[in-house]
Write a protein that holds these residues in place. Sequence first.
Motif, PDB file in Angstrom:
ATOM      1  N   UNK A   1      50.938  73.751  68.346  1.00  0.00           N
ATOM      2  CA  UNK A   1      50.252  74.697  67.471  1.00  0.00           C
ATOM      3  C   UNK A   1      50.406  76.130  67.923  1.00  0.00           C
ATOM      4  N   UNK A   2      50.454  76.335  69.234  1.00  0.00           N
ATOM      5  CA  UNK A   2      50.670  77.681  69.768  1.00  0.00           C
ATOM      6  C   UNK A   2      52.016  78.233  69.310  1.00  0.00           C
ATOM      7  N   UNK A   3      53.056  77.392  69.349  1.00  0.00           N
ATOM      8  CA  UNK A   3      54.368  77.855  68.900  1.00  0.00           C
ATOM      9  C   UNK A   3      54.377  78.052  67.382  1.00  0.00           C
ATOM     10  N   UNK A   4      53.679  77.185  66.644  1.00  0.00           N
ATOM     11  CA  UNK A   4      53.547  77.426  65.191  1.00  0.00           C
ATOM     12  C   UNK A   4      52.871  78.765  64.934  1.00  0.00           C
ATOM     13  N   UNK A   5      51.891  79.099  65.759  1.00  0.00           N
ATOM     14  CA  UNK A   5      51.224  80.407  65.632  1.00  0.00           C
ATOM     15  C   UNK A   5      52.198  81.539  65.926  1.00  0.00           C
ATOM     16  N   UNK A   6      53.003  81.386  66.956  1.00  0.00           N
ATOM     17  CA  UNK A   6      53.983  82.416  67.294  1.00  0.00           C
ATOM     18  C   UNK A   6      55.026  82.573  66.190  1.00  0.00           C
TER      19      UNK A   6
END
Length: 494
Positions: free
Chosen positions: A152-157
Amino acid sequence: MISLGIDIGGTGSKCVAFDENGSQKAISYVEYPLEAGMVNLPQEMLTESIKKVISDCVKTLPDPDEVAAITVSSFGESFAAIDKEGNSLGDIILYFANAENDEFDELVKKVGEEKFMRIARILPDASYSLAKMLYTKKTAEKPVWKFLFVAGFICYQLSGNPVCDVSLACRSLLYDVEKQDWSDELLEASGISRDELPTVLPTGGIAGNILPELAEKIGISPDVKIVIGSHDQIVNALGVGVSKVGEAVDVSGTCECIEPVYASIPESLDFQKYNFACVPYFTTGGYVTYAYNISAGSVVRWYRDFFGDMLKKEASDKGMSAYDYFNEVCADKPTDIIALPFLQGMGGTPDVNPYATGAFFGITTATRVGDIYRAILEGVTYEMRYNQEKLAENNVRFEKLYACGGGAKSAKWLQIKADILGCDIIPTGSDETGAMGSAILGLAAVTGRDKFEMAKQFAGYRETVHPIPDNAAIYDKKYEQYKKLRKVYVEAVL
């Protein structure tokens, strides 16, 4: 149409491109430049690594405009904590790091182990996200805006939207599995607010479009959809075509993990006490669990290193890899040796005992290196049968086992597994089942196609391995010996 599958691991990340027919078109991998022994991963390092693997993968495509979706999956139990401006509030504490702390121990005592098991459907342990969250809230220099699980962190990025999927939420110890929502009771007890957590989407849900400036930098359309994948074990199951109750995937690498699909959550908490999880499997109404042993491929690697000087020359003279040579010298019949494969301690399911060590029983002057190799493969598989037995006690069974990972390349090991586990083994043709599962989720999200039908088409199965009745009969007796030795030996080192 091209779908990119992102597979985030603990030592590196990869991006694999697949077209709508399941053909692999490109692949890129980056290993994190971490110093030896580091158990933390800087957020910026991960972000730049992902941008690089995407960019490198896209550069090798004939037409980057064909990219329609990017799906991100990752390991579990870890997260990135960020402030309101999206700035890092510390490194990502990796899943294998020791996160024990007094706050978590006190919380478990206050709530009670049984309450955690009834709600989160896992045995509360400091390896899960919650223990790391409590530590981060205590030590962060600024208030936490969001705890974003790694995928999810990479989806946010990539998209600017803070999301996660159900399977990674389940690795937090804060998710109510039956209600499929964050648990208000556990949030209140832990002091974590809903606002600090991401929005939970169904696995394979669209997080949003790629950020325009990032799309331009990479050289792809700003209409590319960013899709939230899952815990890496879940996309491995999808990537081999697991779709219904009675099917399972066997992912055999450094550790080995069998994931069966089952219909309903077992009533007995013995399931959780054995360290088995309950994770909703997409929207099928069923669940998967993880039966795993941390000492699997790592024991084979120990064998390679221990006998390395002796065997490398023979393998080189024959123009073979070390592992191909091992399979050539491997004994053809079940051995009289019982190997307890706990060279890294007993970790995983159904027991955890860090003080356990490996042992070999039954070695004689007639024993040869090929016998020891086969005994290792048998011992690792006996341990998975022990898991199989404990699962069956809770009415979780599998009749069909799909195999992937490095261990699936060994015909000898596949036959041993079929004989000991008593079921058909179906090896897959792809080396990238996790990334393929992620790419399938992306294709399903943008086209509406059925993900399970695509998986069956894309997997490229090799010839099914059936149990050999004579071997199976021998192994049934040997397994009983294994259990007796396991019990006596483990109790002796407590």
